[in-house]
Scaffold this motif. Sequence first.
Motif, mmCIF file in Angstrom:
data_model
loop_
_atom_site.group_PDB
_atom_site.id
_atom_site.type_symbol
_atom_site.label_atom_id
_atom_site.label_comp_id
_atom_site.label_asym_id
_atom_site.label_seq_id
_atom_site.Cartn_x
_atom_site.Cartn_y
_atom_site.Cartn_z
ATOM 1 N N ASP A 56 56.864 -4.112 9.234
ATOM 2 C CA ASP A 56 55.449 -4.433 9.058
ATOM 3 C C ASP A 56 55.284 -5.474 7.944
ATOM 4 O O ASP A 56 56.170 -5.694 7.131
ATOM 5 N N ASP A 57 54.140 -6.120 7.946
ATOM 6 C CA ASP A 57 53.864 -7.198 6.993
ATOM 7 C C ASP A 57 53.836 -6.702 5.549
ATOM 8 O O ASP A 57 54.230 -7.412 4.635
ATOM 9 N N GLU A 58 53.374 -5.476 5.343
ATOM 10 C CA GLU A 58 53.298 -4.927 3.987
ATOM 11 C C GLU A 58 54.682 -4.800 3.369
ATOM 12 O O GLU A 58 54.876 -5.108 2.193
ATOM 13 N N LEU A 59 55.654 -4.352 4.164
ATOM 14 C CA LEU A 59 57.024 -4.227 3.669
ATOM 15 C C LEU A 59 57.565 -5.592 3.259
ATOM 16 O O LEU A 59 58.158 -5.742 2.183
ATOM 17 N N MET A 60 57.346 -6.591 4.089
ATOM 18 C CA MET A 60 57.853 -7.925 3.773
ATOM 19 C C MET A 60 57.168 -8.494 2.525
ATOM 20 O O MET A 60 57.817 -9.131 1.695
ATOM 21 N N ALA A 61 55.876 -8.228 2.365
ATOM 22 C CA ALA A 61 55.166 -8.684 1.171
ATOM 23 C C ALA A 61 55.724 -8.007 -0.076
ATOM 24 O O ALA A 61 55.913 -8.649 -1.121
ATOM 25 N N ASN A 62 56.018 -6.708 0.020
ATOM 26 C CA ASN A 62 56.595 -5.985 -1.118
ATOM 27 C C ASN A 62 57.987 -6.504 -1.456
ATOM 28 O O ASN A 62 58.335 -6.639 -2.627
ATOM 29 N N VAL A 63 58.788 -6.799 -0.444
ATOM 30 C CA VAL A 63 60.138 -7.325 -0.678
ATOM 31 C C VAL A 63 60.053 -8.665 -1.409
ATOM 32 O O VAL A 63 60.772 -8.899 -2.383
ATOM 33 N N LYS A 64 59.170 -9.546 -0.961
ATOM 34 C CA LYS A 64 59.014 -10.857 -1.609
ATOM 35 C C LYS A 64 58.535 -10.703 -3.047
ATOM 36 O O LYS A 64 59.032 -11.371 -3.953
ATOM 37 N N LEU A 65 57.570 -9.819 -3.273
ATOM 38 C CA LEU A 65 57.046 -9.597 -4.623
ATOM 39 C C LEU A 65 58.125 -9.061 -5.553
ATOM 40 O O LEU A 65 58.299 -9.547 -6.671
ATOM 41 N N ILE A 66 58.877 -8.084 -5.096
ATOM 42 C CA ILE A 66 59.943 -7.504 -5.918
ATOM 43 C C ILE A 66 61.014 -8.544 -6.218
ATOM 44 O O ILE A 66 61.511 -8.632 -7.347
ATOM 45 N N ALA A 67 61.367 -9.362 -5.231
ATOM 46 C CA ALA A 67 62.370 -10.410 -5.444
ATOM 47 C C ALA A 67 61.906 -11.408 -6.498
ATOM 48 O O ALA A 67 62.689 -11.811 -7.368
ATOM 49 N N GLU A 68 60.635 -11.799 -6.457
ATOM 50 C CA GLU A 68 60.099 -12.724 -7.464
ATOM 51 C C GLU A 68 60.141 -12.104 -8.852
ATOM 52 O O GLU A 68 60.520 -12.767 -9.823
ATOM 53 N N ILE A 69 59.757 -10.846 -8.954
ATOM 54 C CA ILE A 69 59.741 -10.180 -10.259
ATOM 55 C C ILE A 69 61.152 -10.047 -10.815
ATOM 56 O O ILE A 69 61.401 -10.345 -11.986
#
Length: 109
Positions: free
Chosen positions: A86-99
């Motif tokens: 789902d899109d939420e999972l991908m958004a969380n993965v991108k956010l965590i990677a940036e952090i």
Amino acid sequence: MSAKNCDTHNRFRDKTIAFRVSSEEDKQINTVVELSGMTKQDYITSKLLDRTIYVKGNCKVHRAVYDKLNEVLAELQRIENGGTVDDELMANVKLIAEIIDNLYIKSAI
């Protein structure tokens, strides 16, 4: 009556702004606030005023990143067993990677 509340620039905060969000948006907002290490009020105010969010690595932020990574791992294992992404999972993965990337760069300096 509640105590007066001043911000870091000694400004008295006496106005309230409220708005409605969906359950999904609330969850996403809480996730980014937790990973930022800021209070929800400070995070939302900074975003609304288009200020840059600087994540300061501390125990609380590291723990939040660790917990979110475990949630992502569980979701990835579910996907491996035939679930959908789902899109939420991908958004969380991108956010965590940036952090994590920013935490690594700042701690290396």
